[in-house]
Motif scaffolding. Structure first.
Motif: not given
Ligand code: ATP
Length: 559
Positions: A10, A47, A153, A162
């Motif tokens: 990420y 996400g 995250y 996200m």
């Protein structure tokens, strides 16, 4: 596999805007993912926890999340809330809280992807009495073992915020490159099943051959086939080779109905599971669809007095309902007009010509009060079709669809096998990409929205006008609330907005104009409605605007 590795992905995705690099990162990650995680990893990378069409959702809001982080870290809730004001992002604030955590628990275990996912499933499945408390406990346990970056995250995944710039196209390319398979086959399999987890697994374990054998499945929504525009009935008939099926174009919401024994699942056009909001349609399907297993498609229309169609927004009001559903069944009665069948008892039908699919549809449906077959006219006569068109408009429908009799069903494709005919200068569905703060009494409200069309070639949104009229004060308040979290940049009173929200816009004319990079500008644009049923990529395209401009000029010439 450790969750830290995913967090690292990420972070790297966030750091670059280069698509090729993002694709490589995702592809490398998929390559090293163990087989048993392949079903879930593509979603986590996007996400999400589940595909959009999965009924399960976490049901965790900011408040509960903050509470969980506070429980896990000992940092007071108020302090986390205040910190969001500085960081502007709850994910960052969660990371800060985790850094502050006084002592590490002696028993702290590094998070694995499997554990994170399993916990998410438990959170989603917690229901009924005490479910909020259980969700809280599960979440707090995760945060207790999370490193600051992991916490950031996790929070973004839970809240669905996200922003790593990985969209469907990129995932497709990454799967293809990770497992050395053809991107077209990945695309095809995805269009048929809408399931990247499943597609990634088939790509890895069965390669190109396995992908090409993927079939439509009951319980997994297929991407809908779409239509292009025709200027009029005559043009449509010529395009179809002189003979076509014309059908009423109902103005409602498209649905895909999956029946498996006594289980019925209904997906919206965006493939969201809307089953629970329309139980009377489920009952009507069980009564009307004869085969044990089937997938049929149709347009769900709200009907008013005397069976007259009501605007499509009414149907969307039904979809959004979670409570008082019984009352809504009375208030907004629905009628389903079926126009296609894609699967019957083990046989996929998408490669069967349309005329045969229609015949099959007529065989397997017994019409009832709520379920009907779309009214159809097969003809070679333009006059007959024109009469049908005028009648459709008089009855309050949107226009007609023309379908090639020999055409197969092309999932996700907007080709020429289906054409729609409706009065030109139709409204446009455009994406909000910017806005201005108001003045005086409206200083706290966003107004004057910069709207854009989609350019499928570049994947960008290109502006075509500013919409300031047609909004009530309530609309503006609602839009401000909705758009504020999507602001990516502010400069004076101007804000740039992440392209997420689609609105329907009416206008007087399309002009050629150098003002916007699209080369077009709308004259007197006016807000009509929020199009929650459309994703930004489904907004009208810049080509569509060019085409409407052509229609407009042709029409002018005729007058
Ligand atoms: P619009 O904004 O004009 O509704 P769209 O972008 O939602 O169009 P199109 O592909 O342009 O979708 O038009 C086809 C849509 O028309 C279908 O998605 C479906 O919802 C609707 N529709 C209504 N009646 C029919 C019918 N008889 N056959 C096929 N589609 C129909």
């Amino acid at each position: 596999m450790k969750y830290a590795e995913l967090a690292d992905l990420y972070r790297r995705l966030e750091k670059t805007t280069l698509k090729t690099l993002k694709t490589k990162f995702v592809s490398d990650f998929l390559k090293k993912a163990p087989d048993e995680l392949l079903d879930i990893i593509p979603y986590l990378i996007l996400g999400k926890v589940f595909p959009d069409w999965d009924e399960r959702e976490l049901g965790v809001g900011e408040k509960l999340l903050i509470k969980a982080v506070s429980m896990a870290t000992g940092v007071p809730e108020r302090e986390i809330e205040n910190s969001v004001r500085d960081t502007g992002d709850l994910g960052e604030s969660v990371a800060l809280a985790l850094e502050k955590k006084k002592q590490k628990s002696f028993f702290s275990q590094p998070l694995t992807i499997k554990r994170v996912y399993n916990t998410f499933v438990k959170i989603a499945e917690a229901s009924g009495q005490g479910s909020q408390d259980r969700k809280l406990k599960y979440l707090a346990n995760l945060f207790m073992d999370a490193q600051p970056e992991e916490g950031k995250y996790l929070a973004r995944t839970v809240l669905g915020t996200m922003r790593t710039g990985v969209a469907e196209g990129l995932m497709r390319d990454a799967i293809a490159s990770a497992f050395g398979v053809k991107a077209e086959l990945v695309e095809r399999a995805y269009m048929l099943t809408s399931d990247f987890g499943y597609v990634a697994r088939v790509a890895k374990l069965k390669g190109n051959e396995g992908l090409s054998k993927v079939r439509i499945q009951v319980g997994k929504p297929i991407r809908p086939m779409l239509a292009q525009n025709a200027a009029n009935v005559k043009e449509a008939l010529v395009e179809m080779g002189g003979k076509a099926a014309f059908e009423i174009k109902y103005d409602g919401a498209r649905v895909q109905v999956h029946k498996d024994g006594d289980r019925v699942v209904i997906y919206s056009r965006r493939l969201e599971n809307v089953t629970k909001s329309i139980p009377e349609v489920v009952d009507a399907v069980l009564e009307s669809v004869k085969p044990e297993k089937a997938i049929v498609e149709g347009e769900l229309v709200a009907v008013g007095e005397g069976g007259k169609p009501r605007p499509f927004q009414y149907v969307l009001r039904r979809f959004r309902r979670k409570y008082n559903i019984e009352e809504m069944i009375e208030k907004i009665p629905l009628e389903l007009n079926l126009f296609d069948v894609l699967y019957v008892d083990g046989d996929g039908m998408i490669d069967t010509p349309f005329s045969e699919r229609r015949k099959k549809l007529e065989e397997i449906i017994s019409q009832n009060e709520r379920i009907r077959l779309a009214e159809q006219l097969v003809t070679t006569s333009a006059d007959e079709a024109e009469e049908f068109y005028q009648r459709a408009l008089e009855l309050g429908h949107e226009g007609l669809m023309a379908k090639r009799l020999d055409s197969v069903y092309e999932p996700g494709n907007r080709g020429k096998k289906w054409l729609k005919i409706k009065p030109t200068m139709e409204d446009l569905d455009l994406v909000i990409i910017g806005a201005e703060w108001g003045e005086g009494r409206r200083a706290h409200l966003l107004g004057s929205f910069l709207v854009a069309a989609f350019d499928p070639h570049s994947g960008q949104f290109v502006p075509v006008g500013k919409v300031g009229s047609g909004f009530t004060d309530e609309d503006l308040a609602e839009f401000t609330k909705m758009l504020k979290p999507l602001i990516v940049r502010e400069e004076g009173k101007y804000v740039e907005i992440e392209p997420k929200v689609v609105i329907q816009v009416t206008y007087q004319e399309i002009q050629k104009s150098p003002k916007y990079e699209s080369g077009f500008a709308l004259r007197f644009p006016r807000y009509v409605a929020l199009r929650e049923d459309k994703s930004p990529e489904e907004a009208d395209t810049i080509e569509r605007i060019a085409q409407l401009y052509e229609f407009q000029e042709r029409f002018k010439a005729k007058r």
